[in-house]
Design a protein around this motif. Structure first.
Motif, PDB file in Angstrom:
ATOM      1  N   SER A 138     -10.006  -1.934  -8.724  1.00 39.13           N
ATOM      2  CA  SER A 138      -8.614  -1.820  -8.338  1.00 39.13           C
ATOM      3  C   SER A 138      -7.882  -1.253  -9.264  1.00 39.13           C
ATOM      4  CB  SER A 138      -8.234  -3.332  -8.353  1.00 39.13           C
ATOM      5  OG  SER A 138      -8.018  -3.884  -9.626  1.00 39.13           O
ATOM      6  N   VAL A 139      -6.504  -0.852  -8.484  1.00 32.39           N
ATOM      7  CA  VAL A 139      -5.286  -0.155  -9.272  1.00 32.39           C
ATOM      8  C   VAL A 139      -4.181  -0.870  -9.009  1.00 32.39           C
ATOM      9  CG1 VAL A 139      -4.155   2.083  -9.536  1.00 32.39           C
ATOM     10  CG2 VAL A 139      -6.593   2.003  -9.153  1.00 32.39           C
ATOM     11  N   PRO A 140      -3.694  -1.475  -9.990  1.00 29.41           N
ATOM     12  CA  PRO A 140      -2.247  -2.145  -9.664  1.00 29.41           C
ATOM     13  C   PRO A 140      -1.031  -1.079 -10.099  1.00 29.41           C
ATOM     14  CG  PRO A 140      -3.120  -2.824 -11.823  1.00 29.41           C
ATOM     15  CD  PRO A 140      -4.293  -1.991 -11.060  1.00 29.41           C
ATOM     16  N   PHE A 141      -0.087  -1.212  -9.327  1.00 27.83           N
ATOM     17  CA  PHE A 141       0.988  -0.402  -9.539  1.00 27.83           C
ATOM     18  C   PHE A 141       2.372  -1.135  -9.157  1.00 27.83           C
ATOM     19  CE2 PHE A 141      -0.920   0.397  -5.409  1.00 27.83           C
ATOM     20  CZ  PHE A 141       0.169   0.535  -4.632  1.00 27.83           C
ATOM     21  N   MET A 172       0.962   5.597  -2.265  1.00 26.96           N
ATOM     22  CA  MET A 172       0.154   4.601  -1.910  1.00 26.96           C
ATOM     23  C   MET A 172      -0.974   5.039  -1.313  1.00 26.96           C
ATOM     24  SD  MET A 172       2.465   1.195  -1.241  1.00 26.96           S
ATOM     25  CE  MET A 172       3.267   1.921   0.436  1.00 26.96           C
ATOM     26  N   GLU A 173      -1.073   5.853  -0.383  1.00 29.97           N
ATOM     27  CA  GLU A 173      -2.282   6.259   0.340  1.00 29.97           C
ATOM     28  C   GLU A 173      -3.098   6.930  -0.577  1.00 29.97           C
ATOM     29  OE1 GLU A 173      -4.928   7.004   3.179  1.00 29.97           O
ATOM     30  OE2 GLU A 173      -3.526   5.515   2.984  1.00 29.97           O
ATOM     31  N   ALA A 174      -2.583   7.763  -1.490  1.00 28.25           N
ATOM     32  CA  ALA A 174      -3.349   8.501  -2.416  1.00 28.25           C
ATOM     33  C   ALA A 174      -4.039   7.735  -3.303  1.00 28.25           C
ATOM     34  CB  ALA A 174      -2.304   9.607  -3.223  1.00 28.25           C
ATOM     35  N   ILE A 175      -3.263   6.687  -3.770  1.00 26.80           N
ATOM     36  CA  ILE A 175      -4.113   5.623  -4.698  1.00 26.80           C
ATOM     37  C   ILE A 175      -5.260   4.918  -3.946  1.00 26.80           C
ATOM     38  CG2 ILE A 175      -3.935   3.306  -6.020  1.00 26.80           C
ATOM     39  CD1 ILE A 175      -1.015   4.340  -6.570  1.00 26.80           C
ATOM     40  N   ARG A 176      -4.895   4.574  -2.594  1.00 29.26           N
ATOM     41  CA  ARG A 176      -5.945   3.871  -1.893  1.00 29.26           C
ATOM     42  C   ARG A 176      -7.366   4.655  -1.676  1.00 29.26           C
ATOM     43  NH1 ARG A 176      -8.243   3.647   2.875  1.00 29.26           N
ATOM     44  NH2 ARG A 176      -7.239   5.552   3.528  1.00 29.26           N
ATOM     45  N   GLU A 177      -7.091   6.066  -1.439  1.00 28.26           N
ATOM     46  CA  GLU A 177      -8.097   6.977  -1.231  1.00 28.26           C
ATOM     47  C   GLU A 177      -8.774   7.280  -2.349  1.00 28.26           C
ATOM     48  OE1 GLU A 177      -6.409  10.399   0.259  1.00 28.26           O
ATOM     49  OE2 GLU A 177      -6.361   9.654   2.450  1.00 28.26           O
ATOM     50  N   ALA A 178      -8.359   7.242  -3.633  1.00 28.56           N
ATOM     51  CA  ALA A 178      -8.738   7.412  -4.837  1.00 28.56           C
ATOM     52  C   ALA A 178      -9.714   6.253  -5.073  1.00 28.56           C
ATOM     53  CB  ALA A 178      -7.722   7.746  -6.005  1.00 28.56           C
ATOM     54  N   VAL A 179      -9.136   4.980  -5.035  1.00 25.39           N
ATOM     55  CA  VAL A 179      -9.846   3.813  -5.333  1.00 25.39           C
ATOM     56  C   VAL A 179     -11.184   3.869  -4.386  1.00 25.39           C
ATOM     57  CG1 VAL A 179      -9.670   1.302  -5.127  1.00 25.39           C
ATOM     58  CG2 VAL A 179      -7.888   2.507  -6.214  1.00 25.39           C
ATOM     59  N   VAL A 180     -11.018   3.896  -2.929  1.00 23.31           N
ATOM     60  CA  VAL A 180     -12.000   3.864  -2.422  1.00 23.31           C
ATOM     61  C   VAL A 180     -13.438   4.949  -2.723  1.00 23.31           C
ATOM     62  CG1 VAL A 180     -13.038   4.070   0.015  1.00 23.31           C
ATOM     63  CG2 VAL A 180     -10.988   2.853  -0.231  1.00 23.31           C
ATOM     64  N   ARG A 181     -12.789   6.199  -2.905  1.00 23.53           N
ATOM     65  CA  ARG A 181     -13.808   7.371  -3.352  1.00 23.53           C
ATOM     66  C   ARG A 181     -14.512   6.842  -4.734  1.00 23.53           C
ATOM     67  NH1 ARG A 181     -10.019  10.804  -4.171  1.00 23.53           N
ATOM     68  NH2 ARG A 181     -10.093  10.723  -6.440  1.00 23.53           N
ATOM     69  N   THR A 182     -13.909   6.272  -5.744  1.00 23.44           N
ATOM     70  CA  THR A 182     -14.367   6.045  -6.853  1.00 23.44           C
ATOM     71  C   THR A 182     -15.212   4.850  -7.002  1.00 23.44           C
ATOM     72  OG1 THR A 182     -12.390   7.077  -8.048  1.00 23.44           O
ATOM     73  CG2 THR A 182     -13.819   5.628  -9.359  1.00 23.44           C
ATOM     74  N   ALA A 193      -1.121  -3.380  -5.282  1.00 22.61           N
ATOM     75  CA  ALA A 193      -2.645  -3.015  -5.730  1.00 22.61           C
ATOM     76  C   ALA A 193      -3.415  -2.617  -4.510  1.00 22.61           C
ATOM     77  CB  ALA A 193      -3.245  -4.243  -6.648  1.00 22.61           C
ATOM     78  N   PHE A 194      -4.371  -1.722  -4.626  1.00 18.30           N
ATOM     79  CA  PHE A 194      -5.641  -1.767  -3.866  1.00 18.30           C
ATOM     80  C   PHE A 194      -6.687  -1.936  -4.711  1.00 18.30           C
ATOM     81  CE2 PHE A 194      -2.402   1.177  -1.860  1.00 18.30           C
ATOM     82  CZ  PHE A 194      -2.491   1.054  -0.582  1.00 18.30           C
ATOM     83  N   ALA A 195      -7.803  -2.252  -3.968  1.00 22.66           N
ATOM     84  CA  ALA A 195      -9.077  -2.566  -4.332  1.00 22.66           C
ATOM     85  C   ALA A 195     -10.162  -2.456  -3.411  1.00 22.66           C
ATOM     86  CB  ALA A 195      -9.325  -4.218  -4.638  1.00 22.66           C
TER      87      ALA A 195
END
Length: 260
Positions: A228-231, A240-250, A211-213
């Motif tokens: 957070s987004v768990p996967f 994973m980098e795409a998920i991290r960037e999207a979580v931070v941006r949102t 997950a990223f948060a």
């Protein structure tokens, strides 16, 4: 099940509400939910009574029934809970944040959660389901310990030092061999998270879940919640980098919205 009060103390109570609270308390203890048959066996309450109580609660979104017949706590309880904390009196986080959660879930195809600390637990305040194959199920009302996942560590990282110390004095159970249970090591991890501005979980709560948060900040700069987004483990580094960037941006977008 907790011991019942003496009958002499119940002359001013309503029995059906007592039964309702028994049912809700038992459902709360089982994250996967309970069926009518299971509740009947645990509580020794007549099946018809449990059915009628659940039917009424479901009509008010206090519980929801899954495809497997198990009942879980519903979103109405989360909405009500959001109004009990003076920290969120200025804005109702759920209706403000839900569109952001929905868009992020649609963008990534993964489940998205908005998390807060409540008591000794990390509480999922709101959630949006992902449509991607093998997306993890997420649901408002889920609870977990805060030291072993991305969101919990993130929120702890943004707490004042004295509050962090109180958490570090508590027992830190291990859920996998990657769970951080040594207080000094966790303290270092929290400092690293505070510096980065985001947190990650690579199998600390479950070996198969990452997950990223990122923080959602209130107007005064304090942390209001963690997005957070768990996967599932095994995602590529680019994914994973795409998920991290999207979580931070949102999370930043929600923070900006809270300022208005």
């Amino acid at each position: 099940m907790d011991a019942k009060p003496d009958a002499s103390d119940n002359k001013h109570t309503i029995p059906v509400i007592d039964r309702m609270m028994d049912i809700l308390s038992e459902i709360e203890r089982h994250a996967a939910g309970l069926t009518i048959r299971e509740l009947t066996a645990i509580l020794a309450i007549p099946r018809t009574t449990i059915y009628r109580v659940l039917n009424t609660l479901q009509a008010h979104d206090v519980v929801r029934r899954g495809e497997d017949g198990a009942y879980q706590l519903g979103e109405r309880l989360i909405v009500l809970a959001a109004h009990t904390s003076t920290r969120f009196d200025r804005v109702n986080l759920i209706p403000l944040c839900q569109p952001f959660l929905d868009r992020l879930a649609s963008e990534l195809g993964e489940g998205v959660k908005l998390n807060v600390i409540e008591g000794d637990d990390l509480l999922v305040l709101a959630a949006a389901q992902g449509r991607r194959e093998y997306a993890l199920m997420v649901a408002a009302g889920q609870r977990m310990t805060p030291h072993s996942g991305a969101s919990g560590k993130l929120i702890l990282a943004f707490q004042p030092p004295d509050m962090q110390e109180q958490w570090l004095k508590s027992p830190l159970p291990a859920y996998t061999d990657k769970t951080i249970t040594e207080p000094q090591r966790l303290k270092s991890e929290l400092a690293r998270i505070r510096k980065l501005g985001w947190a990650t979980d690579r199998g600390e709560t479950s070996p198969s879940i990452h997950a990223f948060a990122a923080p959602v900040l209130a107007r005064d700069g304090s942390i209001a919640a963690a997005l957070s987004v768990p996967f599932l483990a095994g995602a590529s580094e680019s994914r994973m980098e795409a998920i991290r960037e999207a979580v931070v941006r949102t999370a930043q977008a929600i923070t900006d919205a809270l300022k208005h």
